[in-house]
Design a protein around this motif. Sequence first.
Motif, mmCIF file in Angstrom:
data_model
loop_
_atom_site.group_PDB
_atom_site.id
_atom_site.type_symbol
_atom_site.label_atom_id
_atom_site.label_comp_id
_atom_site.label_asym_id
_atom_site.label_seq_id
_atom_site.Cartn_x
_atom_site.Cartn_y
_atom_site.Cartn_z
ATOM 1 N N LEU A 108 0.740 -1.095 0.057
ATOM 2 C CA LEU A 108 0.220 -0.366 -0.037
ATOM 3 C C LEU A 108 1.130 1.235 -0.154
ATOM 4 N N ILE A 109 1.813 1.168 0.727
ATOM 5 C CA ILE A 109 2.813 2.241 0.784
ATOM 6 C C ILE A 109 3.375 2.522 -0.577
ATOM 7 N N ASP A 110 3.901 1.549 -1.113
ATOM 8 C CA ASP A 110 4.338 1.617 -2.641
ATOM 9 C C ASP A 110 3.357 1.833 -3.654
ATOM 10 N N ARG A 111 2.150 1.671 -3.786
ATOM 11 C CA ARG A 111 1.346 2.134 -4.251
ATOM 12 C C ARG A 111 0.892 3.564 -4.219
ATOM 13 N N ILE A 112 0.779 3.945 -3.238
ATOM 14 C CA ILE A 112 0.607 5.461 -2.690
ATOM 15 C C ILE A 112 1.745 6.299 -3.349
ATOM 16 N N THR A 113 2.787 5.954 -2.902
ATOM 17 C CA THR A 113 4.017 6.753 -3.326
ATOM 18 C C THR A 113 4.156 6.597 -4.727
ATOM 19 N N ASP A 114 4.066 5.424 -5.385
ATOM 20 C CA ASP A 114 4.303 5.366 -6.749
ATOM 21 C C ASP A 114 3.301 6.204 -7.688
ATOM 22 N N PRO A 163 4.427 17.427 -9.349
ATOM 23 C CA PRO A 163 5.279 18.649 -8.853
ATOM 24 C C PRO A 163 5.371 18.199 -7.336
ATOM 25 N N GLU A 164 6.446 18.930 -6.665
ATOM 26 C CA GLU A 164 6.807 18.621 -5.432
ATOM 27 C C GLU A 164 5.711 19.291 -4.528
ATOM 28 N N HIS A 165 5.149 20.190 -4.824
ATOM 29 C CA HIS A 165 3.971 20.746 -3.764
ATOM 30 C C HIS A 165 2.825 19.707 -3.688
ATOM 31 N N GLU A 166 2.841 18.719 -4.540
ATOM 32 C CA GLU A 166 1.837 17.480 -4.361
ATOM 33 C C GLU A 166 2.225 16.594 -3.302
ATOM 34 N N MET A 167 3.353 16.572 -2.727
ATOM 35 C CA MET A 167 3.885 15.594 -1.946
ATOM 36 C C MET A 167 2.931 15.531 -0.488
ATOM 37 N N GLU A 168 2.724 16.780 -0.364
ATOM 38 C CA GLU A 168 1.561 17.033 0.969
ATOM 39 C C GLU A 168 0.316 16.324 0.695
ATOM 40 N N LYS A 169 -0.194 15.945 -0.247
ATOM 41 C CA LYS A 169 -1.253 15.169 -0.887
ATOM 42 C C LYS A 169 -0.938 13.689 -0.471
ATOM 43 N N MET A 170 0.320 13.389 -0.962
ATOM 44 C CA MET A 170 0.819 12.046 -0.654
ATOM 45 C C MET A 170 0.772 11.552 0.849
ATOM 46 N N TRP A 171 1.493 12.655 1.656
ATOM 47 C CA TRP A 171 1.567 12.459 2.994
ATOM 48 C C TRP A 171 -0.058 12.564 3.671
ATOM 49 N N ALA A 172 -0.968 13.138 3.153
ATOM 50 C CA ALA A 172 -2.272 13.143 3.677
ATOM 51 C C ALA A 172 -2.905 11.792 3.356
ATOM 52 N N GLU A 173 -2.721 11.215 2.171
ATOM 53 C CA GLU A 173 -2.946 9.906 1.780
ATOM 54 C C GLU A 173 -2.698 8.719 2.618
ATOM 55 N N LEU A 174 -1.215 8.775 2.883
ATOM 56 C CA LEU A 174 -0.488 7.716 3.858
ATOM 57 C C LEU A 174 -1.004 7.730 5.189
ATOM 58 N N ARG A 175 -1.145 9.081 5.704
ATOM 59 C CA ARG A 175 -1.985 9.498 6.901
ATOM 60 C C ARG A 175 -3.323 9.014 7.106
ATOM 61 N N ALA A 176 -4.074 8.955 5.970
ATOM 62 C CA ALA A 176 -5.487 8.560 6.076
ATOM 63 C C ALA A 176 -5.605 7.132 6.037
ATOM 64 N N ASN A 177 -4.531 6.119 5.632
ATOM 65 C CA ASN A 177 -4.462 4.764 5.712
ATOM 66 C C ASN A 177 -3.659 4.227 6.600
ATOM 67 N N GLY A 178 -3.209 5.312 7.546
ATOM 68 C CA GLY A 178 -2.479 4.733 8.967
ATOM 69 C C GLY A 178 -1.100 4.216 8.426
ATOM 70 N N LEU A 179 -0.372 4.937 7.633
ATOM 71 C CA LEU A 179 0.978 4.682 7.282
ATOM 72 C C LEU A 179 2.034 5.435 7.311
ATOM 73 N N THR A 180 2.025 6.591 8.241
ATOM 74 C CA THR A 180 2.981 7.398 8.441
ATOM 75 C C THR A 180 3.877 6.897 9.573
ATOM 76 N N PRO A 181 5.097 7.022 9.748
ATOM 77 C CA PRO A 181 5.827 6.519 10.569
ATOM 78 C C PRO A 181 5.449 6.573 12.116
ATOM 79 N N GLU A 182 4.699 7.654 12.458
ATOM 80 C CA GLU A 182 4.103 7.728 13.743
ATOM 81 C C GLU A 182 3.048 6.826 13.858
ATOM 82 N N GLN A 183 2.205 6.450 12.939
ATOM 83 C CA GLN A 183 1.093 5.486 13.030
ATOM 84 C C GLN A 183 1.434 4.306 13.098
#
Length: 120
Positions: free
Chosen positions: A48-54, A60-80
């Motif tokens: 799932l991490i690879d699917r999202i990051t791929d 553009p670099e400014h869209e990386m915030e959306k990627m982190w939001a999607e990772l967070r929504a799926n419980g995949l940030t380091p803290e989660q």
Amino acid sequence: MQRELDAYKRQRDKVVQSRTSDPPAFQMALPVNDRGYMPYVTADQQKLIDRITDSYLGRPEHEMEKMWAELRANGLTPEQLVRTATYFINLDGEVVTRAVATGSQRPAQNGSTVWTASSV
């Protein structure tokens, strides 16, 4: 559990190596606790991490915030991952339960030590 993750990583390496362009590498740093353990990322979580990051490669670099939001929504940030991991792993590859990794349970003592060697 480890065999499933290793099989996925071998498959994933083939996909990454077959790419014709060099996308920016994405690595997620997992925190290591004072006992030397970090959360064990299961094969399903890694897929799932690879699917999202791929899906954000080439954007553009400014869209990386959306990627982190999607990772967070799926419980995949380091803290989660630290909060929810059932198993933890150390730098030697030893997978242990949360209780052992956090010190609330002592690991079982083995009667022998296995040594492995590899050529570099």
